[in-house]
Design a protein around this motif. Structure first.
Motif, PDB file in Angstrom:
ATOM      1  N   ARG A  63       0.148   6.086  -9.541  1.00 15.18           N
ATOM      2  CA  ARG A  63       1.719   5.944  -8.852  1.00 15.18           C
ATOM      3  C   ARG A  63       2.031   6.971  -8.000  1.00 15.18           C
ATOM      4  O   ARG A  63       2.851   6.275  -7.042  1.00 15.18           O
ATOM      5  CB  ARG A  63       2.614   6.373  -9.980  1.00 15.18           C
ATOM      6  CG  ARG A  63       3.470   7.418 -10.016  1.00 15.18           C
ATOM      7  CD  ARG A  63       4.362   7.836 -10.880  1.00 15.18           C
ATOM      8  NE  ARG A  63       5.866   7.839 -10.783  1.00 15.18           N
ATOM      9  CZ  ARG A  63       6.690   7.251 -11.511  1.00 15.18           C
ATOM     10  NH1 ARG A  63       6.667   7.429 -12.382  1.00 15.18           N
ATOM     11  NH2 ARG A  63       7.980   6.502 -10.959  1.00 15.18           N
ATOM     12  N   GLU A  64       1.400   7.719  -7.449  1.00 16.44           N
ATOM     13  CA  GLU A  64       1.531   8.450  -6.092  1.00 16.44           C
ATOM     14  C   GLU A  64       0.772   8.212  -5.504  1.00 16.44           C
ATOM     15  O   GLU A  64       0.025   8.670  -4.458  1.00 16.44           O
ATOM     16  CB  GLU A  64       0.994  10.126  -7.107  1.00 16.44           C
ATOM     17  CG  GLU A  64       1.881  10.648  -7.572  1.00 16.44           C
ATOM     18  CD  GLU A  64       1.327  12.180  -8.244  1.00 16.44           C
ATOM     19  OE1 GLU A  64       1.619  12.592  -7.227  1.00 16.44           O
ATOM     20  OE2 GLU A  64       1.826  12.647  -9.162  1.00 16.44           O
ATOM     21  N   GLU A  96       1.009   5.637  -3.501  1.00 19.03           N
ATOM     22  CA  GLU A  96       2.171   4.560  -2.385  1.00 19.03           C
ATOM     23  C   GLU A  96       1.547   3.795  -1.598  1.00 19.03           C
ATOM     24  O   GLU A  96       2.189   3.113  -0.622  1.00 19.03           O
ATOM     25  CB  GLU A  96       3.471   6.207  -1.981  1.00 19.03           C
ATOM     26  CG  GLU A  96       3.892   6.445  -3.177  1.00 19.03           C
ATOM     27  CD  GLU A  96       4.943   7.575  -2.833  1.00 19.03           C
ATOM     28  OE1 GLU A  96       5.503   7.221  -1.724  1.00 19.03           O
ATOM     29  OE2 GLU A  96       5.770   8.330  -3.752  1.00 19.03           O
ATOM     30  N   ASN A  97       0.252   4.155  -0.313  1.00 19.52           N
ATOM     31  CA  ASN A  97      -0.211   4.147   0.858  1.00 19.52           C
ATOM     32  C   ASN A  97      -0.931   2.774  -0.058  1.00 19.52           C
ATOM     33  O   ASN A  97      -1.753   2.103   1.190  1.00 19.52           O
ATOM     34  CB  ASN A  97      -0.314   4.722   1.523  1.00 19.52           C
ATOM     35  CG  ASN A  97       0.255   6.121   2.296  1.00 19.52           C
ATOM     36  OD1 ASN A  97       0.832   5.617   2.860  1.00 19.52           O
ATOM     37  ND2 ASN A  97      -0.095   7.047   2.337  1.00 19.52           N
ATOM     38  N   ASN A 119       4.311   0.928  -9.105  1.00 14.77           N
ATOM     39  CA  ASN A 119       5.298   1.508  -7.743  1.00 14.77           C
ATOM     40  C   ASN A 119       4.246   1.507  -6.358  1.00 14.77           C
ATOM     41  O   ASN A 119       4.802   1.721  -5.728  1.00 14.77           O
ATOM     42  CB  ASN A 119       5.137   3.089  -8.509  1.00 14.77           C
ATOM     43  CG  ASN A 119       6.569   3.439  -9.038  1.00 14.77           C
ATOM     44  OD1 ASN A 119       6.859   2.949  -9.913  1.00 14.77           O
ATOM     45  ND2 ASN A 119       6.675   5.031  -8.213  1.00 14.77           N
ATOM     46  N   LEU A 120       3.670   0.995  -6.702  1.00 13.57           N
ATOM     47  CA  LEU A 120       2.772   0.592  -5.475  1.00 13.57           C
ATOM     48  C   LEU A 120       3.333  -0.803  -4.692  1.00 13.57           C
ATOM     49  O   LEU A 120       2.149  -1.917  -5.090  1.00 13.57           O
ATOM     50  CB  LEU A 120       1.340   0.135  -6.152  1.00 13.57           C
ATOM     51  CG  LEU A 120       0.426   1.560  -6.711  1.00 13.57           C
ATOM     52  CD1 LEU A 120      -0.958   1.940  -7.091  1.00 13.57           C
ATOM     53  CD2 LEU A 120       0.111   2.895  -6.302  1.00 13.57           C
ATOM     54  N   ARG A 121       4.023  -0.723  -4.352  1.00 10.84           N
ATOM     55  CA  ARG A 121       5.229  -1.402  -4.006  1.00 10.84           C
ATOM     56  C   ARG A 121       4.064  -2.007  -2.191  1.00 10.84           C
ATOM     57  O   ARG A 121       4.540  -3.027  -1.711  1.00 10.84           O
ATOM     58  CB  ARG A 121       6.281  -1.189  -3.279  1.00 10.84           C
ATOM     59  CG  ARG A 121       7.056  -0.330  -4.162  1.00 10.84           C
ATOM     60  CD  ARG A 121       7.369  -1.741  -5.475  1.00 10.84           C
ATOM     61  NE  ARG A 121       7.417  -1.376  -6.849  1.00 10.84           N
ATOM     62  CZ  ARG A 121       9.105  -1.123  -6.777  1.00 10.84           C
ATOM     63  NH1 ARG A 121       9.854  -0.913  -5.500  1.00 10.84           N
ATOM     64  NH2 ARG A 121       9.438  -0.207  -8.041  1.00 10.84           N
ATOM     65  N   ASN A 122       2.910  -0.969  -1.510  1.00 14.81           N
ATOM     66  CA  ASN A 122       2.439  -1.318  -0.219  1.00 14.81           C
ATOM     67  C   ASN A 122       1.074  -2.659  -0.862  1.00 14.81           C
ATOM     68  O   ASN A 122       0.110  -2.811   0.560  1.00 14.81           O
ATOM     69  CB  ASN A 122       2.111  -0.431   1.063  1.00 14.81           C
ATOM     70  CG  ASN A 122       3.302   0.150   1.200  1.00 14.81           C
ATOM     71  OD1 ASN A 122       3.867  -0.142   1.950  1.00 14.81           O
ATOM     72  ND2 ASN A 122       3.235   1.509   1.270  1.00 14.81           N
TER      73      ASN A 122
END
Length: 605
Positions: free
Chosen positions: A125-126, A128-129, A149-152
């Motif tokens: 989840r960390e 993020e990029n 959580n990986l919105r990108n």
């Protein structure tokens, strides 16, 4: 060092040690050093059972070279290293990943396909990029909720795992453009939310129906539904205005769908179904279609409206039930299309000679165009061979010379082409030569007399062990069939064939792809299956910008160079029947685009 601050807060020892708790030695220091400069690390195919600690800590620990060099040049300032953004650890034996994954927060690409992973760490989840995550060909039983959580994330590849469900909140991945999902009956519930999706792979999922919700993907361009159990297509699919590529091979479709709104559809692949009828209503909206694949169906006829497809470049009708060249079966008007590829093999055709079909697309089209004006030769114009006439003694087919512009002396089992064959040409224009199925050990020297007019030459099924210079002087040659001979090399002089588009070298004795072929820039098709080819040069192939078809089946390729993936102009790459281990058969079955993408992902950085 501020770039490491966030990580250092979680690990007080970070940045003050060069610790290697496990197999760090399995990663060469030179590779790590290069990765610190480029931000990319490729550890594919290194037999790793776990990820070395030095990989996770590549941007945290002081590198080994810092202790060996007291005066740093501009290129050796380790403290100015680049954060790792691309990590490839595919084709290994990894069974798990640790939470140390969080030490690489700058990752945009994580490729861990072809391992033995049963789960993913919650620390994912960390990342993020992260924009691309490939976990295909593993043993994953569940996806962690943290993945939402990986919105990108733009590319997610999950196929060939043991997953049976997707986590709640999957629809939050609204930036997804490329999705290779899993066999899942609830996936359609989030289709309408994935509005950014450009490519969706639903192949090999045992789907009996496509959910209507798929029409909610307004930007979808590429839809792969190969190898399912589909018997019909929902009408909603016809309203997907952005759709460009649609794969429906190996299903149970009985009818060709209609696509009134799919104005951009360029490729429609329907091979290996049970389609029995092709009507005008199925064709009239395919204004932009370039590729229409209908092979291995049950078609008995093709409507005259096929000529409305003026953009069509490739039409595959092989292995159907088309029996004759008449209006209600296969229209002569098909010859009006500007096709680059037309396949009719495997049909019970009675009114077109097999040798014409075997000679390829341009000869078939030429024949069809001639039949528009002329419904066929009369018996008085043709050569009639009696039962008492030996094949080698039969007269020249004068009608073929005058009407079809073909010099045909095939299937005679002769070792020499008689002078009377060339004499029969007289002042007529000849565009094709067919000397196939004989016992020729060398190319007739008189072929040079036709050098300014001949575009197609068929010398297949002979005993040629070398190519004479006379052949290299045929200025307009575009199609050359040399299959089933004893060739192991080609002369450098073939470079002068500046119009050659197709060459068939199958069933010969080549051990490498002849060097001269790389220098013939006009080549579009190279067929060299069933030889002993052990290597190809991907850098030289990449320069061949017109090459769209390369058949290397049944050769001796022990490995496929990853750089071959850069040959993006290839539309057909055939590799079956070689002794290499990767790509696996499952990748080969997915077709050329999947093979090229797979190879590109394995290119060392």
């Amino acid at each position: 060092m501020s770039r490491l601050k966030g990580v250092a807060e979680r690990d007080p020892r970070a940045g003050f040690r060069a610790e290697r708790r496990d197999g760090g030695a399995s990663v060469p220091q030179g590779l790590l050093k290069a990765a610190r400069k480029s931000g990319q690390l490729n550890l594919s195919g290194r037999n790793l059972s776990e990820v070395p600690q030095c990989v996770w800590r590549i941007n945290v620990d002081i590198p080994e070279e810092a202790n060996q060099n007291l005066s740093f040049s501009a290129t050796e300032r380790w403290w100015e290293q680049t954060d790792l953004t691309k990590l490839i650890i595919s084709n290994n034996k990894l069974q798990s990943l640790t939470d140390d994954l969080r030490l690489l927060p700058a990752l945009t690409v994580l490729d861990i396909h072809d391992n033995q992973l049963t789960s993913l760490p919650s620390a994912i989840r960390e990342l993020e990029n992260l924009q691309k995550l490939n976990v295909s060909h593993n043993k994953l039983k569940i996806l962690p909720e943290e993945i939402t959580n990986l919105r990108n994330l733009k590319g997610l590849y999950l196929q060939h795992n043991e997953l049976t469900s997707i986590p709640e909140g999957f629809e939050q991945l609204f930036n997804l453009e490329d999705l290779d999902p899993i066999q899942n009956t609830t996936l359609h519930l989030v289709f309408s939310s994935l509005s950014s999706l450009v490519r969706l792979n639903l192949s090999s999922n045992q789907l009996k129906n496509l959910p209507a919700e798929i029409s909610g993907m307004k930007r979808l361009k590429h839809l792969d539904c190969n190898s399912n159990l589909l018997e019909s297509i929902p009408s909603e699919l016809a309203g997907m205005e952005s759709l460009e590529l649609l794969y429906l091979r190996r299903n149970k479709l009985r009818f060709l769908p209609e696509f009134p709104s799919c104005k951009l559809l360029k490729e429609l692949h329907l091979g290996e179904n049970q389609i029995e009828m092709l009507g005008a209503e199925h064709l009239r909206h395919l204004n932009s279609i370039l590729v229409l694949d209908l092979r291995d169906n049950k078609l008995k006829s093709v409507p005259d409206e096929i000529t409305l497809l003026q953009s069509l470049e490739r039409l595959d009708l092989s292995n159907n039930d088309i029996s004759s060249l008449i209006f209600c079966s296969l229209p002569y008007s098909l010859g009006k299309l500007h096709l680059k590829f037309l396949a009719l093999e495997g049909n019970p055709m009675r009114t077109i000679r097999r040798e014409i079909i075997n000679k390829g697309t341009q000869e078939v089209l030429k024949y069809l165009r001639s039949k528009i004006k002329d419904d066929g030769p009369s018996q008085s114009d043709s050569v009639i061979e009696t039962a008492m006439t030996l094949p080698s003694e039969s007269r020249v087919n004068v009608h073929a010379i005058i009407t079809l512009k073909i010099l045909d002396y095939s299937d005679k089992q002769t070792t020499l082409i008689p002078d009377e064959v060339f004499d029969a040409v007289k002042s007529n224009i000849i565009t094709s030569i067919n000397f196939s199925k004989n016992q020729l050990c060398e190319i007739p020297k008189r072929i040079i007399e036709l050098k300014e007019m001949v575009s197609d030459v068929n010398l297949s099924f002979n005993k040629l062990s070398f190519i004479s210079l006379e052949l290299c002087m045929l200025q307009k040659l575009s199609f050359l069939d040399l299959r089933n001979n004893f060739l192991n090399s080609l002369p450098e002089e073939m470079e002068s064939l500046i119009r050659l588009q197709t060459i068939n070298l199958s069933f010969n004795r080549f051990k490498i792809l002849p060097e001269v072929l790389y220098r013939i820039s006009t080549l579009e098709t190279i067929l060299i299956s069933n030889n002993q080819v052990g290597s190809v040069n991907p850098e030289k192939l990449k320069i061949m910008e017109n090459l769209v078809t390369l058949d290397l089946q049944n050769n001796d390729l022990l490995q496929i160079p990853p750089e071959l993936g850069n040959c993006v102009n290839l539309r057909t790459l055939l590799l079956d029947g070689n002794p290499f281990r990767v790509p696996r058969a499952a990748i080969l079955m997915k077709g050329t685009a999947a093979i090229l993408e797979y190879l590109r992902d394995r290119i060392p950085t």
